[in-house]
Scaffold this active site. Structure first.
Site, PDB file in Angstrom:
ATOM      1  N   TYR A   1       0.692  -1.202  -0.056  1.00  0.00           N
ATOM      2  CA  TYR A   1       0.031  -0.051  -0.039  1.00  0.00           C
ATOM      3  C   TYR A   1       0.797   1.193  -0.191  1.00  0.00           C
ATOM      4  CZ  TYR A   1      -4.506  -2.833   0.564  1.00  0.00           C
ATOM      5  OH  TYR A   1      -5.416  -3.399   0.219  1.00  0.00           O
TER       6      TYR A   1
ATOM      7  N   GLU B   1      -8.438  -7.517   5.110  1.00  0.00           N
ATOM      8  CA  GLU B   1      -7.396  -8.729   4.561  1.00  0.00           C
ATOM      9  C   GLU B   1      -6.637  -9.416   5.339  1.00  0.00           C
ATOM     10  OE1 GLU B   1      -5.159  -6.147   1.822  1.00  0.00           O
ATOM     11  OE2 GLU B   1      -6.947  -5.558   0.631  1.00  0.00           O
TER      12      GLU B   1
END
Length: 399
Positions: free
Chosen positions: A98, A140
């Site tokens: 990310y 996740e």
């Protein structure tokens, strides 16, 4: 929750960012793959990149998330986040990725919007980004903790191959290590990783076409013919090269379009083309559980010959005490009912009050069926859908 100061800035700049988001995501992917070309080779779907659909999906998700934050500052779009998180988990996306995305995304924003990206604007959109990224990472992480294995961790052996139609094969797979088959929910999918002739390790998702519990897993693969290049490269590889005895890498099951096995509500399962695959697992589970409420099975296809898994639909529906099956064909065989010729049309179907609907198929099909169901009184919250590939429903909503 988005801070008040950032919310005001995002609200003021959302039209400009939204108008440029397509160009921003295009430059983002160009920057990302220039810096990390192995990601295109081994993680991102090269077909979706070539077609531009992944850029559209990313643009749609960012715009939808930001719009939701400014319109509903006290909550977040959980359904959208879950769908994205399940897809990320099936690909093995890691938290550290990310930050990599953020670097190239914000560089692309600065390139496109130039001086309009003041420090205040950058800080506000940075807050939006991390609210979304941290929410996805959290979901996740829970998915990884719940799964027994994930992509890259377990080879599966092909123990059966069925030529279902001219363009659809069913592969039966068993863990190559002889271990147990992890549980899944009806409607979920697995990621399949293959190594192509040029050395690329490409990943695609395929629905499981069995109810939970069998000793093997079954997936149905439709060959994609469109164009040349990366479009359809994995499906064609599986059709042309994978035989009984070969091994494939499979992820754990993921996907949030899953049958509520405790419901006693009337159900409608609507699919088109290869979108039939998650519906088979749902139908089998309903048959196994003895579901007594009405079940309406709707499917549209180009022709009976191309209708994959039709026998399974009919067989499982026949085991239910109150089920009706309705098939539409664009090119039917002689004798097929005229009112079932062409595209799916629910006008003549009875949809019981309290129906919960599950949809899977091309986006125009799902949007049309959803509109018809709402017109028949089905609550929008009771209509659930699955998109194969990038979720362009969100992208279309931002047009």
């Amino acid at each position: 929750m988005l801070s008040e100061q950032s919310a005001a800035t995002v609200r003021a700049t959302l039209p400009a960012v939204g108008a440029a988001i397509g160009e921003i995501t295009e430059r983002f992917y160009a920057r990302l793959f220039d810096a990390r070309p192995e990601l295109l080779r081994d993680l991102f779907n090269r077909g979706n990149q070539a077609a531009g659909t992944q850029r559209q999906a990313l643009a749609g998700s960012i715009a939808a998330f930001a719009t939701h934050l400014v319109e509903h500052p006290d909550d977040r779009p959980d359904a959208m986040l879950r769908r994205i998180a399940h897809k990320h988990a099936s690909l093995g996306v890691a938290p550290e990725q990310y930050e990599l995305v953020r670097v190239h995304l914000f560089a692309a924003i600065a390139e496109v919007l130039g001086e309009a990206v003041t420090p205040e604007v950058a800080a506000a959109w940075d807050e939006v980004y991390w609210l979304m990224a941290n929410a996805l990472t959290s979901i996740e992480q829970r998915l990884y903790e719940e799964s027994a294995d994930h992509l890259g961790g377990r080879p599966w052996e092909v123990v059966g191959r069925i030529e279902e139609t001219a363009d659809v094969i069913v592969l039966e797979l068993r863990p190559a290590d002889g271990g147990t088959v992890p549980a899944h929910l009806p409607g979920q999918y697995v990621s399949v990783q293959v190594t192509l002739e040029d050395g690329a390790r490409q990943i695609r998702q395929y629905s499981l076409v069995d109810a939970p519990g069998p000793s093997v897993r079954r997936i149905a693969v439709k060959r994609v013919h469109e164009g040349a290049g990366p479009l359809g490269e994995v499906s064609n590889h599986l059709h042309a090269r994978v035989r009984v005895g070969d091994r494939l890498l499979l992820s754990a099951p993921y996907g949030d379009l899953v049958l509520d096995r405790d419901t006693d509500a009337p159900l409608l399962l609507a699919s088109a083309g290869i979108g039939v695959t998650p519906m088979i697992a749902m139908l089998e589970q309903l048959a196994l559980s003895g579901h007594t409420a009405p079940v309406t099975v709707v499917h549209g296809d180009r022709s009976p010959a191309g209708h994959a898994l039709r026998a399974d639909q009919e067989r499982f529906a026949a085991k239910l005490p109150d089920a009706a099956v309705h098939f539409w064909y664009e090119h039917p065989e002689p004798g097929h009912p005229a009112d079932r010729t062409g595209l799916v049309d629910l006008a003549g179907l009875d949809v019981p009050a309290g129906t919960r609907a599950y949809l899977c198929g091309p986006l125009p099909f799902m949007r049309a069926v959803r509109a018809q169901l709402i017109g028949k009184g089905v609550a929008p919250a009771d209509i659930h859908y699955e998109v194969f590939g990038p979720d362009l429903w969100l992208a279309a909503a931002q047009d």
